[in-house]
Write an enzyme that holds these catalytic residues in place. Structure first.
Site, short mmCIF file in Angstrom:
data_model
loop_
_atom_site.label_atom_id
_atom_site.label_comp_id
_atom_site.label_asym_id
_atom_site.label_seq_id
_atom_site.Cartn_x
_atom_site.Cartn_y
_atom_site.Cartn_z
N GLY A 241 15.55 25.89 -9.31
CA GLY A 241 16.66 26.10 -8.37
C GLY A 241 16.15 26.05 -6.95
O GLY A 241 15.06 25.56 -6.68
N GLN A 242 16.92 26.61 -6.06
CA GLN A 242 16.60 26.63 -4.64
C GLN A 242 15.24 27.23 -4.34
O GLN A 242 14.58 26.85 -3.39
CB GLN A 242 17.63 27.53 -3.94
CG GLN A 242 18.88 26.83 -3.60
CD GLN A 242 18.62 25.76 -2.59
OE1 GLN A 242 17.85 25.97 -1.65
NE2 GLN A 242 19.21 24.61 -2.78
N PHE A 243 14.86 28.22 -5.16
CA PHE A 243 13.68 29.01 -4.78
C PHE A 243 12.50 28.70 -5.65
O PHE A 243 11.45 29.29 -5.51
CB PHE A 243 14.01 30.50 -4.87
CG PHE A 243 15.21 30.89 -4.06
CD1 PHE A 243 16.31 31.46 -4.65
CD2 PHE A 243 15.25 30.63 -2.69
CE1 PHE A 243 17.43 31.78 -3.90
CE2 PHE A 243 16.36 30.95 -1.94
CZ PHE A 243 17.46 31.53 -2.54
N GLY A 244 12.67 27.74 -6.61
CA GLY A 244 11.54 27.40 -7.47
C GLY A 244 11.91 27.47 -8.93
O GLY A 244 13.09 27.45 -9.30
N VAL B 212 12.58 28.41 -12.84
CA VAL B 212 13.25 29.48 -13.58
C VAL B 212 12.81 29.36 -15.04
O VAL B 212 12.90 28.29 -15.63
CB VAL B 212 14.78 29.37 -13.47
CG1 VAL B 212 15.44 30.55 -14.18
CG2 VAL B 212 15.22 29.33 -12.01
N LYS C 1 13.16 34.10 -12.33
CA LYS C 1 13.06 33.15 -11.22
C LYS C 1 11.79 33.42 -10.43
O LYS C 1 11.62 34.50 -9.87
CB LYS C 1 14.26 33.31 -10.28
CG LYS C 1 15.55 32.86 -10.86
CD LYS C 1 16.59 32.73 -9.77
CE LYS C 1 17.92 32.45 -10.41
NZ LYS C 1 18.96 32.20 -9.42
N ASP D 258 28.71 30.59 -1.65
CA ASP D 258 28.51 29.27 -2.27
C ASP D 258 29.09 29.25 -3.67
O ASP D 258 28.44 28.87 -4.63
CB ASP D 258 27.01 28.91 -2.30
CG ASP D 258 26.80 27.42 -2.56
OD1 ASP D 258 25.62 27.00 -2.69
OD2 ASP D 258 27.79 26.68 -2.68
N ARG E 5 28.63 24.87 -10.21
CA ARG E 5 27.17 24.78 -10.37
C ARG E 5 26.49 26.13 -10.20
O ARG E 5 25.36 26.33 -10.62
CB ARG E 5 26.59 23.77 -9.36
CG ARG E 5 26.73 24.21 -7.93
CD ARG E 5 26.15 23.26 -6.90
NE ARG E 5 26.51 23.72 -5.56
CZ ARG E 5 27.66 23.46 -4.97
NH1 ARG E 5 28.56 22.70 -5.58
NH2 ARG E 5 27.95 23.95 -3.77
N ASN E 6 27.19 27.08 -9.57
CA ASN E 6 26.62 28.41 -9.35
C ASN E 6 27.26 29.47 -10.25
O ASN E 6 27.21 30.66 -9.94
CB ASN E 6 26.76 28.81 -7.87
CG ASN E 6 25.91 27.93 -6.98
OD1 ASN E 6 24.89 27.41 -7.41
ND2 ASN E 6 26.35 27.71 -5.75
N ASP F 294 24.12 33.88 -8.48
CA ASP F 294 23.50 33.52 -7.20
C ASP F 294 24.38 33.84 -5.99
O ASP F 294 24.37 33.11 -5.00
CB ASP F 294 23.12 32.04 -7.24
CG ASP F 294 22.10 31.80 -8.33
OD1 ASP F 294 22.45 31.18 -9.35
OD2 ASP F 294 20.96 32.30 -8.18
C1 3OU Z 1 21.18 29.57 -2.95
N1 3OU Z 1 21.89 29.30 -4.20
C2 3OU Z 1 23.33 29.20 -4.15
C3 3OU Z 1 21.19 29.21 -5.40
C4 3OU Z 1 19.90 29.69 -5.50
C5 3OU Z 1 19.21 29.58 -6.72
C6 3OU Z 1 19.82 28.95 -7.83
C7 3OU Z 1 21.13 28.48 -7.72
C8 3OU Z 1 21.82 28.59 -6.51
C9 3OU Z 1 21.80 27.86 -8.92
C10 3OU Z 1 20.81 27.18 -9.79
N2 3OU Z 1 19.67 28.04 -10.08
C11 3OU Z 1 19.13 28.04 -11.40
C12 3OU Z 1 18.09 27.13 -11.69
C13 3OU Z 1 17.56 27.13 -12.99
C14 3OU Z 1 18.01 28.02 -13.97
C15 3OU Z 1 19.04 28.94 -13.66
C16 3OU Z 1 19.45 29.90 -14.74
C17 3OU Z 1 19.64 29.40 -16.08
C18 3OU Z 1 20.00 30.29 -17.10
N3 3OU Z 1 20.21 29.94 -18.44
C19 3OU Z 1 20.04 28.73 -19.04
C20 3OU Z 1 20.21 28.63 -20.43
C21 3OU Z 1 20.02 27.41 -21.06
C22 3OU Z 1 19.69 26.31 -20.31
C23 3OU Z 1 19.46 24.98 -20.94
O1 3OU Z 1 18.36 24.47 -20.88
N4 3OU Z 1 20.48 24.29 -21.51
C24 3OU Z 1 20.29 22.96 -22.10
C25 3OU Z 1 20.84 22.97 -23.51
O2 3OU Z 1 22.21 23.39 -23.50
C26 3OU Z 1 22.33 24.73 -23.00
C27 3OU Z 1 21.84 24.81 -21.56
C28 3OU Z 1 19.55 26.47 -18.92
N5 3OU Z 1 19.72 27.65 -18.31
C29 3OU Z 1 20.15 31.68 -16.81
O3 3OU Z 1 20.47 32.49 -17.73
N6 3OU Z 1 19.97 32.10 -15.53
C30 3OU Z 1 20.19 33.54 -15.19
C31 3OU Z 1 19.62 31.25 -14.50
C32 3OU Z 1 19.64 28.92 -12.38
C33 3OU Z 1 20.83 29.78 -12.05
O4 3OU Z 1 20.45 30.88 -11.32
C34 3OU Z 1 19.13 28.83 -9.10
O5 3OU Z 1 18.04 29.41 -9.30
#
Ligand code: 3OU
Length: 280
Positions: A35-38, A40, A53, A144, A148-149, A162
């Site tokens: 994500g934004q900060f690296g 997860v 994260k 935001d 997507r969030n 987020d």
């Molecule tokens: C400044 N803003 C608005 C921000 C800052 C950071 C972030 C975001 C916005 C949004 C995106 N993001 C981020 C990045 C990475 C992960 C998470 C992220 C993903 C989760 N869960 C899952 C579960 C499954 C899968 C998966 O691989 N699949 C594929 C198969 O089918 C099922 C789903 C992905 N994520 C989760 O529980 N959290 C709390 C965060 C998140 C959400 O947190 C960030 O970290």
């Protein structure tokens, strides 16, 4: 039961004040994405599945976030993705969140294209309006809100994620509205023009969020540039009713997109309207 009549209020336990997670108790698993900060990662903490994260130093101002973490620990609602704690003893700092099995809502909507019933789509909008009504009552602005969030757990339950995190993004491509990465297509006019954020600008974004849900994850104003979107909004044009959206839901979207923020509904009102639509 919480004040918005939604899910039962979490019982405040003393551990909530322990906003530090002991890294010894944290088991890290596979990558979930970045994500934004690296990075997860999936993880395990006290027998719970969690999302961890890892915060890259250059992406987030650590000091101010630690202060914020204490506030976010106390934002507790069943339709908000819960922050369990922060690991600051070693670098990189990491944030430990409740795990949402089905990942981000925008990807999920696209993957489920053609399979989402009217009840499920309305339920997703209702879930997010509950979480946002709680943030509104806590005077906390998301800044935001977009599909997507938001994240999806099992049985199509959606939670807001987020919230408030844009304030810690050091990449100024995101923070100033003239720059390419600013989410213009989800932003209220007063945010684009004066960066005036409020719960009523979150309501504007919620209108676009509902449009995304009923368009199964399509991008709003798909092939238009940010500048063209601003021009069409100033001309009074708005997103069209998604084919799958009932007129009653489209009316709520248009209410969220009133030019003047005082003419828009509060999340408390939106929650009430959506709840009565889902009782029909
Ligand atoms: C400044 N803003 C608005 C921000 C800052 C950071 C972030 C975001 C916005 C949004 C995106 N993001 C981020 C990045 C990475 C992960 C998470 C992220 C993903 C989760 N869960 C899952 C579960 C499954 C899968 C998966 O691989 N699949 C594929 C198969 O089918 C099922 C789903 C992905 N994520 C989760 O529980 N959290 C709390 C965060 C998140 C959400 O947190 C960030 O970290």
């Amino acid at each position: 039961v919480s004040k918005d009549g939604g899910c039962p209020q979490e019982i405040e336990d003393s551990s909530k004040d322990q906003w530090e997670v002991d890294p010894e108790e944290l088991i890290l698993g596979q990558e979930l994405g970045s994500g934004q900060f690296g990075l997860v990662l999936e993880g395990k903490w006290r027998d719970r599945k969690v999302a961890v994260k890892m915060i890259r130093e250059e992406c987030m101002s650590n000091e101010e976030f630690k202060e914020e973490a204490k506030v976010m620990m106390h934002l507790s609602h069943c339709k908000l993705v819960q922050l369990y704690g922060v690991c600051i003893q070693r670098s990189p700092m990491c944030l430990v969140f409740e795990f949402m099995e089905n990942g981000c809502l925008s990807d999920y909507l696209r993957a489920q294209k053609g399979c989402l019933s009217q009840e499920v789509m309305l339920g997703m909008c209702l879930d997010v309006s509950e979480g946002m009504a709680y943030l509104e009552s806590s005077n906390f602005i998301h800044r935001d809100l977009a599909a997507r969030n938001c994240l999806v757990s099992i049985n199509n339950e959606v939670k807001v994620s987020d919230f408030g995190m844009t304030r810690y993004v050091l990449d100024d491509q995101y923070t100033s509205s003239q720059c390419s990465k600013f989410p213009v297509k989800w932003s209220a006019p007063e945010v684009i023009k004066y960066c005036k954020f409020s719960s009523k600008s979150d309501v504007w974004s919620f209108g676009v969020f509902m449009w995304e849900v009923y368009n199964e994850g399509r991008l709003p104003y798909e092939n238009r540039s940010n500048a063209e979107v601003v021009e069409s909004l100033n001309a009074g044009l708005r997103l069209l009713k998604p084919r799958l959206a009932p007129d009653s839901v489209h009316l709520l979207m248009e209410w969220c997109w009133k030019e003047k923020q005082e003419d828009r509904p509060s999340f408390a009102v939106l929650l009430h309207e959506l709840a009565s639509l889902s009782d029909l």
